[in-house]
Design a protein around this motif. Structure first.
Motif, PDB file in Angstrom:
ATOM      1  N   GLY A 108       0.791  -1.233   0.000  1.00  0.00           N
ATOM      2  CA  GLY A 108       0.000   0.000   0.000  1.00  0.00           C
ATOM      3  C   GLY A 108       0.823   1.282   0.000  1.00  0.00           C
ATOM      4  N   ILE A 109       2.154   1.145  -0.110  1.00  0.00           N
ATOM      5  CA  ILE A 109       3.025   2.332  -0.035  1.00  0.00           C
ATOM      6  C   ILE A 109       3.663   2.591  -1.409  1.00  0.00           C
ATOM      7  N   PRO A 110       3.612   3.838  -1.900  1.00  0.00           N
ATOM      8  CA  PRO A 110       4.276   4.129  -3.187  1.00  0.00           C
ATOM      9  C   PRO A 110       5.795   4.183  -3.003  1.00  0.00           C
ATOM     10  N   ILE A 111       6.508   3.308  -3.739  1.00  0.00           N
ATOM     11  CA  ILE A 111       7.957   3.158  -3.574  1.00  0.00           C
ATOM     12  C   ILE A 111       8.649   3.552  -4.883  1.00  0.00           C
ATOM     13  N   HIS A 112       9.680   4.397  -4.799  1.00  0.00           N
ATOM     14  CA  HIS A 112      10.473   4.713  -5.999  1.00  0.00           C
ATOM     15  C   HIS A 112      11.346   3.511  -6.359  1.00  0.00           C
ATOM     16  N   VAL A 113      11.475   3.238  -7.647  1.00  0.00           N
ATOM     17  CA  VAL A 113      12.396   2.182  -8.099  1.00  0.00           C
ATOM     18  C   VAL A 113      13.138   2.637  -9.358  1.00  0.00           C
ATOM     19  N   ASN A 114      14.383   2.185  -9.479  1.00  0.00           N
ATOM     20  CA  ASN A 114      15.112   2.287 -10.746  1.00  0.00           C
ATOM     21  C   ASN A 114      16.036   1.076 -10.839  1.00  0.00           C
ATOM     22  N   HIS A 115      16.931   1.082 -11.847  1.00  0.00           N
ATOM     23  CA  HIS A 115      17.737  -0.121 -12.104  1.00  0.00           C
ATOM     24  C   HIS A 115      18.697  -0.477 -10.975  1.00  0.00           C
ATOM     25  N   HIS A 116      18.829   0.388  -9.992  1.00  0.00           N
ATOM     26  CA  HIS A 116      19.742   0.104  -8.884  1.00  0.00           C
ATOM     27  C   HIS A 116      19.061  -0.654  -7.748  1.00  0.00           C
ATOM     28  N   VAL A 117      17.745  -0.834  -7.828  1.00  0.00           N
ATOM     29  CA  VAL A 117      17.054  -1.598  -6.771  1.00  0.00           C
ATOM     30  C   VAL A 117      16.198  -2.694  -7.381  1.00  0.00           C
ATOM     31  N   LEU A 118      16.080  -3.763  -6.621  1.00  0.00           N
ATOM     32  CA  LEU A 118      15.198  -4.851  -7.030  1.00  0.00           C
ATOM     33  C   LEU A 118      13.751  -4.350  -6.993  1.00  0.00           C
ATOM     34  N   ILE A 119      12.925  -4.800  -7.923  1.00  0.00           N
ATOM     35  CA  ILE A 119      11.495  -4.498  -7.837  1.00  0.00           C
ATOM     36  C   ILE A 119      10.921  -5.390  -6.733  1.00  0.00           C
ATOM     37  N   PRO A 120      10.311  -4.799  -5.698  1.00  0.00           N
ATOM     38  CA  PRO A 120       9.812  -5.631  -4.589  1.00  0.00           C
ATOM     39  C   PRO A 120       8.858  -6.715  -5.085  1.00  0.00           C
ATOM     40  N   ARG A 121       9.010  -7.918  -4.498  1.00  0.00           N
ATOM     41  CA  ARG A 121       8.245  -9.078  -4.937  1.00  0.00           C
ATOM     42  C   ARG A 121       7.051  -9.347  -3.997  1.00  0.00           C
ATOM     43  N   PRO A 122       6.012 -10.026  -4.513  1.00  0.00           N
ATOM     44  CA  PRO A 122       4.868 -10.370  -3.655  1.00  0.00           C
ATOM     45  C   PRO A 122       5.280 -11.214  -2.448  1.00  0.00           C
ATOM     46  N   GLU A 123       6.302 -12.068  -2.614  1.00  0.00           N
ATOM     47  CA  GLU A 123       6.766 -12.904  -1.482  1.00  0.00           C
ATOM     48  C   GLU A 123       7.242 -12.013  -0.339  1.00  0.00           C
ATOM     49  N   THR A 124       7.854 -10.896  -0.691  1.00  0.00           N
ATOM     50  CA  THR A 124       8.379  -9.988   0.333  1.00  0.00           C
ATOM     51  C   THR A 124       7.235  -9.243   1.028  1.00  0.00           C
ATOM     52  N   GLU A 125       6.177  -8.947   0.261  1.00  0.00           N
ATOM     53  CA  GLU A 125       4.974  -8.377   0.880  1.00  0.00           C
ATOM     54  C   GLU A 125       4.397  -9.368   1.890  1.00  0.00           C
ATOM     55  N   SER A 126       4.401 -10.658   1.516  1.00  0.00           N
ATOM     56  CA  SER A 126       3.889 -11.689   2.445  1.00  0.00           C
ATOM     57  C   SER A 126       4.725 -11.703   3.713  1.00  0.00           C
ATOM     58  N   LEU A 127       6.049 -11.557   3.560  1.00  0.00           N
ATOM     59  CA  LEU A 127       6.929 -11.539   4.738  1.00  0.00           C
ATOM     60  C   LEU A 127       6.529 -10.382   5.668  1.00  0.00           C
ATOM     61  N   VAL A 128       6.289  -9.221   5.089  1.00  0.00           N
ATOM     62  CA  VAL A 128       5.910  -8.053   5.901  1.00  0.00           C
ATOM     63  C   VAL A 128       4.595  -8.320   6.642  1.00  0.00           C
ATOM     64  N   TYR A 129       3.613  -8.879   5.937  1.00  0.00           N
ATOM     65  CA  TYR A 129       2.317  -9.132   6.592  1.00  0.00           C
ATOM     66  C   TYR A 129       2.451 -10.229   7.656  1.00  0.00           C
ATOM     67  N   TRP A 130       3.365 -11.170   7.426  1.00  0.00           N
ATOM     68  CA  TRP A 130       3.615 -12.231   8.424  1.00  0.00           C
ATOM     69  C   TRP A 130       4.227 -11.606   9.685  1.00  0.00           C
ATOM     70  N   ILE A 131       5.197 -10.737   9.490  1.00  0.00           N
ATOM     71  CA  ILE A 131       5.812 -10.052  10.643  1.00  0.00           C
ATOM     72  C   ILE A 131       4.741  -9.244  11.382  1.00  0.00           C
ATOM     73  N   LYS A 132       3.924  -8.537  10.616  1.00  0.00           N
ATOM     74  CA  LYS A 132       2.859  -7.721  11.222  1.00  0.00           C
ATOM     75  C   LYS A 132       1.924  -8.582  12.072  1.00  0.00           C
ATOM     76  N   SER A 133       1.652  -9.811  11.608  1.00  0.00           N
ATOM     77  CA  SER A 133       0.718 -10.687  12.340  1.00  0.00           C
ATOM     78  C   SER A 133       1.347 -11.229  13.622  1.00  0.00           C
TER      79      SER A 133
END
Ligand SMILES: C[S@@+](CC[C@H](N)C(=O)[O-])C[C@H]1O[C@@H](n2cnc3c(N)ncnc32)[C@H](O)[C@@H]1O
Length: 280
Positions: free
Chosen positions: A82-107
């Motif tokens: 739900g957060i707008p994140i800047h990206v360019n070729h120097h960063v990985l595009i965040p993956r859905p698996e990583t979103e799951s990790l965040v929601y798991w930590i939140k839980s």
């Protein structure tokens, strides 16, 4: 050229590159970005003329899409938890698996913790934990170029995440302690390269993707050693895992005095997340 005519050109040019549903989605993401209006408004205004500057931009963007460059790099941003994140070729595009990790930590975690994100890249995990559980977050990455991108996001969303350049493979001295340390380190193995999509290999930073052939879990080992010394008693260490090296990471944690190890599978039923605790 009207929006309608551009859409016809866009569909024709990209028909051999993407499935139809994806072309629709790409079209609207692009138009929303350049015109700064929502999908409904675009549909209502299909007979509107695009001015010359916009036409130049969209044609250039279409050329880049034709070469399979990810849309997130073309428009320079993506959304993560739900957060707008800047990206360019120097960063990985965040993956859905990583979103799951965040929601798991939140839980699993309470609000207001001190959290360290090691290998922070775009800062997606750090920003999401700050936003979702009001954590006080420190974030480290080796890449100054990635840190610059993350700091742009911090400025645009008003985040207080504190970013620093740190090489986790080198000895890091600090008196600081954290309640939670989280890391999604580089974990792709050399032998997995043939399974990786060509556009990932071509456009995403290899520094963020690949680990050493001779020591595939070197980043996990460095983070575990650091966490053993810098988590508060009973503190938690979270990892995103490569299912192919998950067992090796679990063995490593067991020999480093971590307890209560829990592994969570992803949507493909593969071991993808892990939490372990330091002893109290
Ligand atoms: C898989 S990406 C994760 C990025 C972000 N946390 C995410 O989940 O999308 C790994 C990150 O580790 C960083 N990295 C690579 N080697 C490093 C090192 N020795 N020390 C610290 N960070 C490193 C890369 O620059 C990259 O941003």
């Amino acid at each position: 050229m009207t929006i309608k005519v551009f859409r016809q050109n866009f569909n024709e040019r990209l028909a051999s590159v993407y499935p139809t549903a994806e072309i629709d989605s790409l079209f609207f993401q692009l138009m929303e970005h350049v015109l700064n209006i929502g999908r409904a408004e675009i549909i209502l205004n299909v007979n509107t003329e695009l001015n010359q500057d916009v036409q130049n931009d969209v044609v250039q963007f279409m050329n880049r899409l034709e070469k399979k460059e990810p849309i997130q790099y073309i428009i320079g941003q993506t959304s993560f938890a739900g957060i707008p994140i800047h990206v360019n070729h120097h960063v990985l595009i965040p993956r859905p698996e990583t979103e799951s990790l965040v929601y798991w930590i939140k839980s699993r975690e309470p609000d207001d913790l001190a959290i360290l994100d090691i290998c922070s890249g775009s800062g997606c995990i750090a920003f999401a934990l700050e936003d979702h559980i009001n954590a006080k977050v420190t974030a480290w990455d080796i890449s100054n170029k990635a840190l610059t991108v993350a700091k742009q996001t911090a400025a645009s969303i008003g985040s207080n995440v504190s970013f620093s350049q740190v090489d986790i493979l080198k000895h890091t001295q600090t008196q600081d302690r954290w309640d939670v340390i989280v890391s999604n380190p580089p974990y792709v193995l050399e032998e997995e390269k043939p399974q990786i999509h060509a556009n990932v290999l071509e456009y995403e930073p290899h520094l963020a993707l690949f680990t050493l052939r001779e020591d595939p879990i070197q980043f996990y080992r460095a983070v575990v050693q650091f966490a053993a010394l810098h988590l508060s008693p009973g503190g938690r260490l979270y990892f995103e895992l490569n299912p192919n090296t998950a067992k090796a990471v679990i063995s490593l944690l067991k020999t480093t005095d971590f307890v209560d190890i829990v592994v969570e599978n992803d949507m493909q039923n593969q071991a993808r997340m892990l939490v372990a605790k330091t002893k109290k």
